[in-house]
Write an enzyme that holds these catalytic residues in place. Structure first.
Site, PDB file in Angstrom:
ATOM      1  N   VAL A 131       0.829  -1.203   0.000  1.00 45.71           N
ATOM      2  CA  VAL A 131       0.000   0.000   0.000  1.00 45.71           C
ATOM      3  C   VAL A 131       0.867   1.257   0.000  1.00 45.71           C
ATOM      4  CG1 VAL A 131      -1.949  -1.175   1.087  1.00 45.71           C
ATOM      5  CG2 VAL A 131      -0.258  -0.010   2.537  1.00 45.71           C
TER       6      VAL A 131
ATOM      7  N   HIS B 194      -4.074  -4.158  -3.028  1.00 44.96           N
ATOM      8  CA  HIS B 194      -4.584  -3.899  -1.678  1.00 44.96           C
ATOM      9  C   HIS B 194      -4.757  -2.409  -1.402  1.00 44.96           C
ATOM     10  CE1 HIS B 194      -3.077  -8.164  -0.382  1.00 44.96           C
ATOM     11  NE2 HIS B 194      -4.148  -8.192  -1.134  1.00 44.96           N
TER      12      HIS B 194
ATOM     13  N   CYS C  11     -19.645   7.671   1.648  1.00 47.03           N
ATOM     14  CA  CYS C  11     -19.989   7.945   0.242  1.00 47.03           C
ATOM     15  C   CYS C  11     -18.869   7.589  -0.719  1.00 47.03           C
ATOM     16  CB  CYS C  11     -20.422   9.402   0.053  1.00 47.03           C
ATOM     17  SG  CYS C  11     -19.069  10.592   0.111  1.00 47.03           S
TER      18      CYS C  11
HETATM   19  N1  APR Z   1      13.749  -9.396   0.069  1.00 47.46           N
HETATM   20  C1  APR Z   1      12.827 -10.282  -0.360  1.00 47.46           C
HETATM   21  N2  APR Z   1      11.898 -10.828   0.444  1.00 47.46           N
HETATM   22  C2  APR Z   1      11.897 -10.477   1.733  1.00 47.46           C
HETATM   23  C3  APR Z   1      12.835  -9.556   2.261  1.00 47.46           C
HETATM   24  C4  APR Z   1      13.796  -9.002   1.365  1.00 47.46           C
HETATM   25  N3  APR Z   1      14.720  -8.131   1.758  1.00 47.46           N
HETATM   26  N4  APR Z   1      12.581  -9.413   3.583  1.00 47.46           N
HETATM   27  C5  APR Z   1      11.527 -10.202   3.870  1.00 47.46           C
HETATM   28  N5  APR Z   1      11.113 -10.857   2.766  1.00 47.46           N
HETATM   29  C6  APR Z   1      10.008 -11.800   2.609  1.00 47.46           C
HETATM   30  C7  APR Z   1       9.663 -12.610   3.830  1.00 47.46           C
HETATM   31  O1  APR Z   1      10.468 -13.774   3.908  1.00 47.46           O
HETATM   32  C8  APR Z   1       8.193 -12.946   3.567  1.00 47.46           C
HETATM   33  O2  APR Z   1       8.064 -14.120   2.790  1.00 47.46           O
HETATM   34  O3  APR Z   1       8.853 -11.035   2.334  1.00 47.46           O
HETATM   35  C9  APR Z   1       7.709 -11.768   2.735  1.00 47.46           C
HETATM   36  C10 APR Z   1       6.772 -10.823   3.445  1.00 47.46           C
HETATM   37  O4  APR Z   1       5.587 -11.497   3.736  1.00 47.46           O
HETATM   38  P1  APR Z   1       4.329 -10.762   4.375  1.00 47.46           P
HETATM   39  O5  APR Z   1       4.792  -9.927   5.514  1.00 47.46           O
HETATM   40  O6  APR Z   1       3.298 -11.800   4.627  1.00 47.46           O
HETATM   41  O7  APR Z   1       3.860  -9.744   3.247  1.00 47.46           O
HETATM   42  P2  APR Z   1       2.916  -9.972   2.008  1.00 47.46           P
HETATM   43  O8  APR Z   1       3.114 -11.304   1.392  1.00 47.46           O
HETATM   44  O9  APR Z   1       3.069  -8.755   1.159  1.00 47.46           O
HETATM   45  O10 APR Z   1       1.484  -9.935   2.706  1.00 47.46           O
HETATM   46  C11 APR Z   1       0.343  -9.925   1.908  1.00 47.46           C
HETATM   47  O11 APR Z   1      -1.130  -9.454   3.722  1.00 47.46           O
HETATM   48  O12 APR Z   1      -1.328  -8.316   5.675  1.00 47.46           O
HETATM   49  C12 APR Z   1      -1.765  -8.382   4.378  1.00 47.46           C
HETATM   50  O13 APR Z   1      -2.550  -6.686   2.983  1.00 47.46           O
HETATM   51  C13 APR Z   1      -1.401  -7.135   3.647  1.00 47.46           C
HETATM   52  O14 APR Z   1      -0.496  -6.852   1.447  1.00 47.46           O
HETATM   53  C14 APR Z   1      -0.354  -7.583   2.633  1.00 47.46           C
HETATM   54  C15 APR Z   1      -0.717  -9.039   2.447  1.00 47.46           C
END
Ligand code: APR
Length: 256
Positions: A108, A124, A135
């Site tokens: 986001v 998202h 509204c």
């Molecule tokens: N480079 C690549 N990947 C990374 C790095 C990095 N430097 N640091 C962390 N990660 C990985 C983690 O290992 C994990 O698999 O990024 C991932 C983050 O996962 P989430 O925190 O679950 O994020 P995301 O998959 O975007 O979540 C999806 O969930 O909470 C809702 O709406 C929110 O958009 C979000 C959605």
């Protein structure tokens, strides 16, 4: 079934070089190296100190608007203070250099746009696009108040109907923006190569995107410090930081 970067590197570069349409699908991990905590990072993640259901649902907003608005304003302020990292910049470069790139993000924040991408499908929503809860009219931010973590803040009111202004993000239990979701699914089904970067792949329906592409025959590459289980011959897991792996890929492609 994890394959080493060294082994897949030439296959991956070839897939990128030959691709007519590349999809880049990003999650919170792509912004991690900018200093934005990922949602599910057990030690430092934003969610670790809060129950998401108390902050990221319409019910939570109606129950305690000041808590939820304060939380999102605090996050927005954090985002205003960070800058795109080498992963964002590499993705922007891919858009410039490859014949066709569709960028799909679950984030986001606006770091892809600030890195130079001209289009990103925000599945998202955006923390920078608040709207009226009643509204739906978009609201322009007056500024960013100085805020401490966990500080409550009263949401502004709609100019038209006096309804409460809500964050422009998709909360749990809400539908994703139809246009963005349809465009993302179509791109996944029609691309030749999909890079899935920094996502845990657990939040539906976005999590289907890599497998849609893989099933349709595209080369799918997961870039994540954690090994991502792969299920098909055209699917790879490259273990590493997005800010290190992506610039290497961009450097190696003939297009770039
Ligand atoms: N480079 C690549 N990947 C990374 C790095 C990095 N430097 N640091 C962390 N990660 C990985 C983690 O290992 C994990 O698999 O990024 C991932 C983050 O996962 P989430 O925190 O679950 O994020 P995301 O998959 O975007 O979540 C999806 O969930 O909470 C809702 O709406 C929110 O958009 C979000 C959605």
């Amino acid at each position: 079934m994890h394959r080493e970067l060294v082994q897949i590197s030439s296959e991956l570069i070839k897939a990128l070089d030959n691709a007519k349409h590349v999809v880049v699908f990003t999650g919170a991990g792509v912004s991690a190296e900018s200093g934005v905590s990922t949602f599910r990072d057990a030690l430092s993640g934003l969610w670790a100190r809060f129950d998401p259901m108390q902050l990221a649902t319409a019910e939570a907003f109606l129950a305690d608007p000041e808590l939820v608005w304060g939380w999102y304003e605090w996050r927005r302020q954090l985002l205003l203070g960070v800058v795109p990292n080498p992963a964002h910049l590499a993705i922007a470069r891919l858009e410039q250099k490859l014949p066709k790139v569709t960028l799909i993000t679950q984030n986001v924040d606006d770091l892809h746009e600030r890195a130079g991408n001209t289009q990103a499908l925000h599945l998202h929503g955006s923390i920078f696009a608040p709207r009226c809860f009643d509204c739906g009219r978009p609201h322009a931010f007056a500024g960013a108040p100085a805020m401490a973590s966990e500080q409550k803040l009263e949401p502004p009111r709609c100019d038209m109907c006096d309804g409460m202004i809500r964050p422009g993000v998709v909360w749990f239990g809400e539908s994703l923006p139809e246009h963005a979701l349809n465009a993302a699914f179509a791109a996944a089904e029609n691309c030749d190569c999909l890079l899935s970067v920094g996502t845990s792949g657990v939040v539906q329906p976005a999590a289907q995107i890599p497998s849609l592409a893989s099933r349709a025959g595209a080369t799918v590459v997961h870039i994540n410090p954690d090994a991502v289980p792969v299920h098909r011959v055209n699917e790879y897991s490259v273990q590493g930081l997005a800010g290190e792996i992506l610039p290497l890929l961009v450097q190696e492609t003939q297009h770039a």
